[in-house]
Scaffold this motif. Structure first.
Motif, PDB file in Angstrom:
ATOM      1  N   ARG A 118      -6.551  11.297  -8.134  1.00 18.79           N
ATOM      2  CA  ARG A 118      -7.439  10.794  -7.739  1.00 18.79           C
ATOM      3  C   ARG A 118      -8.641   9.997  -8.716  1.00 18.79           C
ATOM      4  O   ARG A 118      -8.094   8.509  -8.079  1.00 18.79           O
ATOM      5  N   GLU A 119      -9.233  10.667  -9.385  1.00 16.28           N
ATOM      6  CA  GLU A 119      -9.233  10.035 -10.636  1.00 16.28           C
ATOM      7  C   GLU A 119      -9.242   8.868 -11.418  1.00 16.28           C
ATOM      8  O   GLU A 119     -10.033   7.995 -11.413  1.00 16.28           O
ATOM      9  N   SER A 120      -7.753   9.337 -11.319  1.00 21.79           N
ATOM     10  CA  SER A 120      -6.999   7.846 -12.219  1.00 21.79           C
ATOM     11  C   SER A 120      -6.389   6.580 -11.478  1.00 21.79           C
ATOM     12  O   SER A 120      -6.918   5.678 -12.507  1.00 21.79           O
ATOM     13  N   ARG A 121      -6.566   6.740 -10.065  1.00 16.62           N
ATOM     14  CA  ARG A 121      -5.722   6.129  -9.451  1.00 16.62           C
ATOM     15  C   ARG A 121      -6.860   4.925  -9.501  1.00 16.62           C
ATOM     16  O   ARG A 121      -6.656   3.755  -9.590  1.00 16.62           O
ATOM     17  N   ALA A 122      -8.071   4.635  -9.351  1.00 21.08           N
ATOM     18  CA  ALA A 122      -9.004   4.093  -9.513  1.00 21.08           C
ATOM     19  C   ALA A 122      -9.066   2.857 -10.442  1.00 21.08           C
ATOM     20  O   ALA A 122      -8.762   1.732 -10.265  1.00 21.08           O
ATOM     21  N   SER A 123      -8.499   3.535 -11.557  1.00 19.14           N
ATOM     22  CA  SER A 123      -8.532   2.456 -12.424  1.00 19.14           C
ATOM     23  C   SER A 123      -6.824   2.063 -12.633  1.00 19.14           C
ATOM     24  O   SER A 123      -7.120   0.836 -13.655  1.00 19.14           O
TER      25      SER A 123
ATOM     26  N   ASP B   6       1.031   4.395  -2.857  1.00 21.47           N
ATOM     27  CA  ASP B   6       1.342   5.509  -2.883  1.00 21.47           C
ATOM     28  C   ASP B   6       2.073   6.584  -2.796  1.00 21.47           C
ATOM     29  O   ASP B   6       2.134   7.489  -3.461  1.00 21.47           O
TER      30      ASP B   6
ATOM     31  N   GLU C  67      -4.413   1.435 -10.123  1.00 24.01           N
ATOM     32  CA  GLU C  67      -3.843   1.020  -9.170  1.00 24.01           C
ATOM     33  C   GLU C  67      -4.168  -0.209  -8.955  1.00 24.01           C
ATOM     34  O   GLU C  67      -2.314  -0.721  -8.796  1.00 24.01           O
ATOM     35  N   ALA C  68      -4.880  -1.483  -9.872  1.00 24.51           N
ATOM     36  CA  ALA C  68      -4.759  -2.206 -10.323  1.00 24.51           C
ATOM     37  C   ALA C  68      -3.679  -2.349 -11.050  1.00 24.51           C
ATOM     38  O   ALA C  68      -2.292  -4.125 -10.936  1.00 24.51           O
TER      39      ALA C  68
ATOM     40  N   ARG D 188       0.586  -1.370   0.414  1.00 27.43           N
ATOM     41  CA  ARG D 188       0.195  -0.073   0.135  1.00 27.43           C
ATOM     42  C   ARG D 188       1.014   1.059  -0.168  1.00 27.43           C
ATOM     43  O   ARG D 188       0.211   1.853  -0.984  1.00 27.43           O
TER      44      ARG D 188
END
Length: 197
Positions: A181-186, A83, A188-189, A79
């Motif tokens: 922040r918006e891009s992180r969701a897509s 980050d 992060e994986a 994690r």
């Protein structure tokens, strides 16, 4: 700079950071196993006279606890690495030279603006939004059928870069922080799979 190039740079930096973190995690993991094993052996010797079965059960419980702790520590380190990768991406976005920053901002404006909005920027980024730059963006918006007429707001906000579009009480946050922040969701994986193969 294209988003793909930024993403590739993020991933490359993340790979390098991940290799170092994984080495450190493995060293910590081995030390945790050594300490756990020593404790298990000590307890096993003390319990040998009373019952071998009880000793084996205690050893199994201790191993499971150590493995669980290892997994928790490794997950926490992963994690932190993810980050750090996104923090590094924000730093790299902030460090773009003026030409690249203007090209990126222009693309964001053309994707986000409908025309007639005010552009709110950080005090440090005001120089990127020259009258010539705004005229160029407005002309491109008009070619696309929008009204153009973007203006630089007198309001300044603390942000790491990018802008906020304001129109009739509605705001569109295109700050670098909001974009990541918006891009992180897509992403992060994908970042995690590249960091922790």
């Amino acid at each position: 700079m294209k988003v793909d190039a930024i993403t590739e740079k993020i991933l490359e930096d993340a790979r390098q950071s991940a290799a170092q973190t994984l080495r450190e995690a493995n060293e910590r993991s081995q030390e945790t196993q050594r300490r756990s094993q020593a404790e298990i052996e000590k307890r096993r010797e003390q319990a040998m006279d009373e019952a071998r079965k009880e000793c084996a059960g205690l050893r199994d419980r201790m191993l499971r606890m150590a493995e669980l702790d290892e997994r928790k520590n490794l997950l926490a380190m992963k994690r932190q690495m993810i980050d750090r990768a996104f923090e590094d991406a924000l730093s790299k976005m902030r460090a773009m030279d003026e030409e690249r920053a203007r090209a990126y901002i222009k693309r964001l404006l053309l994707e986000s603006a409908q025309g007639g909005e005010e552009i709110v920027v950080s005090p440090a980024d005001g120089k990127l939004y020259s009258q010539a730059f705004l005229a160029e963006v407005n002309a491109e918006l008009e070619k696309r059928g929008a009204s153009g007429a973007l203006t630089l707001s007198g309001e300044k906000r603390p942000m790491a870069g990018g802008f906020v579009l304001k129109r009739q009480g509605v705001e569109i946050n295109c700050s670098y922080e909001a974009i990541l922040r918006e891009s992180r969701a897509s992403l992060e994986a994908q970042v995690a799979s590249m960091l922790f193969r």
